[in-house]
Motif scaffolding. Structure first.
Motif: not given
Length: 216
Positions: A181-207
């Protein structure tokens, strides 16, 4: 190819795929799904689940963007939508039930079909993993070599997943359900960071958003 940059990208892709596939979180699912399977067949059970997941993820890696563009959808829009979904998925990993708990609960009311459900899908080849492989292989930004390297990273993560499934009983005894459970929640925090980065890249790609590199 700038190898220092390529290595940095590969490490980022490895972390992204490792987090969304979450091999450790699949251990309780494997133990549940294989409970009625003789121990001598556990290796073939784990191998079948890993191969099915590899087939699904490989299919989306190769044709995911082609299908999207055939429908008239831009990858940037998919990156934004995928990032939002990944972020919600990450929040469920952090604050909700663990991946294993939710998938086992669903499987208890479903006719199990061997290693395919719930182990291969949705535990290993999760919706988050499917989104990730499409986002990581943008045909307009990455060539065949880069996409082949991403596929290699995916194979590596799935190989690690297979090995962890083979050692599932020992790992479960070592770290317990609390450790998973602890490992899963730590990975969730990392995934949240990756997700925000993906949104920013998508916004950049669309101008919509212009991101500038910080001065060195």
């Amino acid at each position: 190819m700038d190898w220092p940059i390529a290595l940095k990208d590969l490490i980022r892709e490895f972390i992204t795929l490792f987090v969304v596939i979450d091999p450790v979180g699949s251990i309780p699912v494997f133990l549940f799904a294989s409970a009625a399977v003789p121990r001598r067949l556990h290796m073939s059970f784990a191998l079948r689940a890993t191969l099915v997941a590899a087939l699904v993820l490989g299919l989306f890696l190769v044709v995911g963007q082609i299908v999207l563009e055939g429908m008239g959808l831009r990858l940037g829009a998919f990156q934004i939508a995928g990032g939002i979904v990944l972020f919600l998925f990450a929040l469920s990993m952090i604050f909700g039930e663990t991946k294993a708990a939710s998938e086992i609960k669903e499987a208890e009311h479903t006719d199990l079909s061997g290693a395919v459900f719930p182990l291969a899908i949705p535990s290993i080849a999760s919706p988050g993993a499917i989104l990730a492989v499409v986002i990581l292989t943008d045909n307009h930004k990455t060539g065949v070599v880069e996409q082949a390297m991403t596929a290699g990273v995916l194979v590596l993560v799935l190989g690690i997943t297979f090995l962890l499934l083979l050692l599932a009983s020992q790992i479960q005894r070592l770290i317990g359900q609390t450790g998973v459970s602890v490992i899963s929640r730590v990975m969730g925090l990392i995934l949240a960071t990756v997700a925000v980065d993906a949104v920013l890249e998508g916004l950049e790609q669309m101008g919509i958003l212009a991101l500038s590199a910080a001065p060195v």
